[in-house]
Design a protein around this motif. Sequence first.
Motif, PDB file in Angstrom:
ATOM      1  N   ALA A  39       0.828  -1.211   0.000  1.00 36.93           N
ATOM      2  CA  ALA A  39       0.000   0.000   0.000  1.00 36.93           C
ATOM      3  C   ALA A  39       0.862   1.261   0.000  1.00 36.93           C
ATOM      4  CB  ALA A  39      -0.939  -0.002   1.201  1.00 36.93           C
ATOM      5  N   GLY A  40       1.902   1.278   0.821  1.00 36.14           N
ATOM      6  CA  GLY A  40       2.783   2.446   0.857  1.00 36.14           C
ATOM      7  C   GLY A  40       3.517   2.658  -0.451  1.00 36.14           C
ATOM      8  N   ASP A  41       3.938   1.570  -1.075  1.00 33.83           N
ATOM      9  CA  ASP A  41       4.620   1.660  -2.373  1.00 33.83           C
ATOM     10  C   ASP A  41       3.665   2.216  -3.433  1.00 33.83           C
ATOM     11  OD1 ASP A  41       6.730   0.279  -1.066  1.00 33.83           O
ATOM     12  OD2 ASP A  41       5.773  -1.629  -1.549  1.00 33.83           O
ATOM     13  N   SER A  42       2.399   1.780  -3.381  1.00 33.65           N
ATOM     14  CA  SER A  42       1.407   2.288  -4.324  1.00 33.65           C
ATOM     15  C   SER A  42       1.111   3.762  -4.069  1.00 33.65           C
ATOM     16  CB  SER A  42       0.102   1.476  -4.219  1.00 33.65           C
ATOM     17  OG  SER A  42       0.283   0.180  -4.757  1.00 33.65           O
ATOM     18  N   PHE A  43       1.078   4.164  -2.798  1.00 39.36           N
ATOM     19  CA  PHE A  43       0.893   5.579  -2.484  1.00 39.36           C
ATOM     20  C   PHE A  43       2.015   6.406  -3.113  1.00 39.36           C
ATOM     21  CE2 PHE A  43       1.419   9.491  -0.214  1.00 39.36           C
ATOM     22  CZ  PHE A  43       0.142   9.892   0.147  1.00 39.36           C
ATOM     23  N   THR A  44       3.245   5.951  -2.932  1.00 36.07           N
ATOM     24  CA  THR A  44       4.382   6.675  -3.516  1.00 36.07           C
ATOM     25  C   THR A  44       4.238   6.781  -5.027  1.00 36.07           C
ATOM     26  OG1 THR A  44       5.847   5.946  -1.735  1.00 36.07           O
ATOM     27  CG2 THR A  44       6.896   6.667  -3.775  1.00 36.07           C
ATOM     28  N   ALA A  45       3.849   5.679  -5.667  1.00 35.14           N
ATOM     29  CA  ALA A  45       3.659   5.697  -7.122  1.00 35.14           C
ATOM     30  C   ALA A  45       2.571   6.689  -7.516  1.00 35.14           C
ATOM     31  CB  ALA A  45       3.317   4.300  -7.630  1.00 35.14           C
ATOM     32  N   GLY A  46       1.454   6.682  -6.781  1.00 31.28           N
ATOM     33  CA  GLY A  46       0.377   7.619  -7.078  1.00 31.28           C
ATOM     34  C   GLY A  46       0.816   9.058  -6.921  1.00 31.28           C
ATOM     35  N   LEU A  47       1.581   9.338  -5.874  1.00 33.89           N
ATOM     36  CA  LEU A  47       2.104  10.685  -5.634  1.00 33.89           C
ATOM     37  C   LEU A  47       3.003  11.142  -6.779  1.00 33.89           C
ATOM     38  CD1 LEU A  47       2.562  13.040  -3.488  1.00 33.89           C
ATOM     39  CD2 LEU A  47       4.587  11.730  -2.795  1.00 33.89           C
ATOM     40  N   LEU A  48       3.974  10.306  -7.152  1.00 34.66           N
ATOM     41  CA  LEU A  48       4.913  10.678  -8.213  1.00 34.66           C
ATOM     42  C   LEU A  48       4.226  10.744  -9.569  1.00 34.66           C
ATOM     43  CD1 LEU A  48       8.060   8.587  -7.150  1.00 34.66           C
ATOM     44  CD2 LEU A  48       7.590  11.012  -6.698  1.00 34.66           C
ATOM     45  N   HIS A  49       3.299   9.805  -9.818  1.00 35.25           N
ATOM     46  CA  HIS A  49       2.567   9.827 -11.089  1.00 35.25           C
ATOM     47  C   HIS A  49       1.798  11.135 -11.238  1.00 35.25           C
ATOM     48  CE1 HIS A  49      -0.024   8.540 -14.401  1.00 35.25           C
ATOM     49  NE2 HIS A  49      -1.055   8.944 -13.678  1.00 35.25           N
ATOM     50  N   HIS A  50       1.084  11.524 -10.202  1.00 35.69           N
ATOM     51  CA  HIS A  50       0.280  12.744 -10.277  1.00 35.69           C
ATOM     52  C   HIS A  50       1.170  13.967 -10.471  1.00 35.69           C
ATOM     53  CE1 HIS A  50      -2.609  15.882  -9.093  1.00 35.69           C
ATOM     54  NE2 HIS A  50      -3.556  14.988  -9.352  1.00 35.69           N
ATOM     55  N   LEU A  51       2.266  14.041  -9.737  1.00 39.05           N
ATOM     56  CA  LEU A  51       3.183  15.172  -9.906  1.00 39.05           C
ATOM     57  C   LEU A  51       3.783  15.178 -11.309  1.00 39.05           C
ATOM     58  CD1 LEU A  51       5.086  15.134  -6.489  1.00 39.05           C
ATOM     59  CD2 LEU A  51       3.226  16.663  -7.166  1.00 39.05           C
ATOM     60  N   GLY A  52       4.134  13.982 -11.800  1.00 34.36           N
ATOM     61  CA  GLY A  52       4.743  13.900 -13.127  1.00 34.36           C
ATOM     62  C   GLY A  52       3.788  14.287 -14.238  1.00 34.36           C
ATOM     63  N   THR A  53       2.542  13.847 -14.150  1.00 32.30           N
ATOM     64  CA  THR A  53       1.582  14.158 -15.208  1.00 32.30           C
ATOM     65  C   THR A  53       1.201  15.634 -15.217  1.00 32.30           C
ATOM     66  OG1 THR A  53      -0.257  13.494 -13.760  1.00 32.30           O
ATOM     67  CG2 THR A  53       0.577  11.847 -15.294  1.00 32.30           C
ATOM     68  N   HIS A  54       1.486  16.331 -14.124  1.00 28.25           N
ATOM     69  CA  HIS A  54       1.231  17.767 -14.068  1.00 28.25           C
ATOM     70  C   HIS A  54       2.506  18.593 -14.279  1.00 28.25           C
ATOM     71  CE1 HIS A  54      -2.527  16.261 -12.384  1.00 28.25           C
ATOM     72  NE2 HIS A  54      -3.047  17.437 -12.646  1.00 28.25           N
ATOM     73  N   GLY A  55       3.555  17.917 -14.764  1.00 31.77           N
ATOM     74  CA  GLY A  55       4.779  18.620 -15.135  1.00 31.77           C
ATOM     75  C   GLY A  55       5.563  19.189 -13.970  1.00 31.77           C
ATOM     76  N   LEU A  56       5.412  18.578 -12.789  1.00 28.64           N
ATOM     77  CA  LEU A  56       6.039  19.138 -11.594  1.00 28.64           C
ATOM     78  C   LEU A  56       7.308  18.410 -11.165  1.00 28.64           C
ATOM     79  CD1 LEU A  56       2.707  19.772  -9.674  1.00 28.64           C
ATOM     80  CD2 LEU A  56       4.233  21.515 -10.633  1.00 28.64           C
ATOM     81  N   LEU A  57       7.688  17.366 -11.904  1.00 29.19           N
ATOM     82  CA  LEU A  57       8.946  16.666 -11.629  1.00 29.19           C
ATOM     83  C   LEU A  57       9.993  17.097 -12.647  1.00 29.19           C
ATOM     84  CD1 LEU A  57       7.642  13.036 -10.937  1.00 29.19           C
ATOM     85  CD2 LEU A  57       8.229  14.803  -9.257  1.00 29.19           C
TER      86      LEU A  57
END
Length: 328
Positions: A253-271
Amino acid sequence: MHPRQITVLGECVADAFAESARARNELALRVLPGGGPANTAAALARLGSPARFLARLSGDVFGRLFRAHLEASGVDLSHVIEAAEPSTLAVAELDAQGRAAFSFHAQATADWQWTSAELAGVDLADTACVHTGSLALVKEPGAAVVEDFLAAAAPRATISIDPNLRPLLVRPEVYRARLAHWCGLADVLRLSEDDLNLLLPGTPPEQACDTWHAAGARLVVITRGADGAVASLDGERVRVPAVATPVVDTVGAGDSFTAGLLHHLGTHGLLGGRLTDLRLDDVEAACLFATKVAALTCSVAGPNPPWQDQLAQFTTDEDVVRHLDSTP
């Protein structure tokens, strides 16, 4: 906006779940591919982020299982090292709440044997973020090589670290001794409340965030299970509630949370840099998305993160709850 690649570096672990014995003096095990970094890479790819995994995969039966699972999830394995050593094995026993207690078989296994030469040829030109954590950062002889790789990647990519403490294998004081250095490398530090309690016993999350900001981490996110998450951006805080979840187990669950966090930031051009354009409302939106990814992972057995189309059908937390209520 099409997200740039996220490169994940770390271990694969065969998670063997104890099941009812079929005969006297016999224990049946159900083996699933796991390991924190591998789980994060698989979740990123399933969510639609271009995800590359840097790993040392054994040629044994577990290594073949890892490769098939990651390829089926859409993870780029072009830089995987074919390792001669055996795979790491974790035997998990679940309690009544679906929480897993692990025993590890990790002596001299493939995951910890990184050399500088193996990572020297990795091209990061298309990478917006490098994520790592867990045992890869503390298990020698490869841990120092991983830290050097992060330092070399930092000028061109956002650095994300999830300490993911495993006290049965590595004493918490080993993590404590390295954490300030990791914060100096990291832009994003994601850890669980259990990790916090091992690293800074008795310390409130807000105080811990300030400690880690002072050491260099710009964004700190502490996940708290059913209590949601606390996120801190340069000292500005936001609390995000968890999604109500019928829990099968909490593995991954924690690994999936991290993925969701990074995915959302990445798709919004913030990484892609030092998070200079990141604002607290961006963090809140990313964490809200990440809690849904984690909730769906908890609704099924083992580290089995959701696919993009599963998330696309949900627009509210109530939609997630309805889906989870109908999950067999």
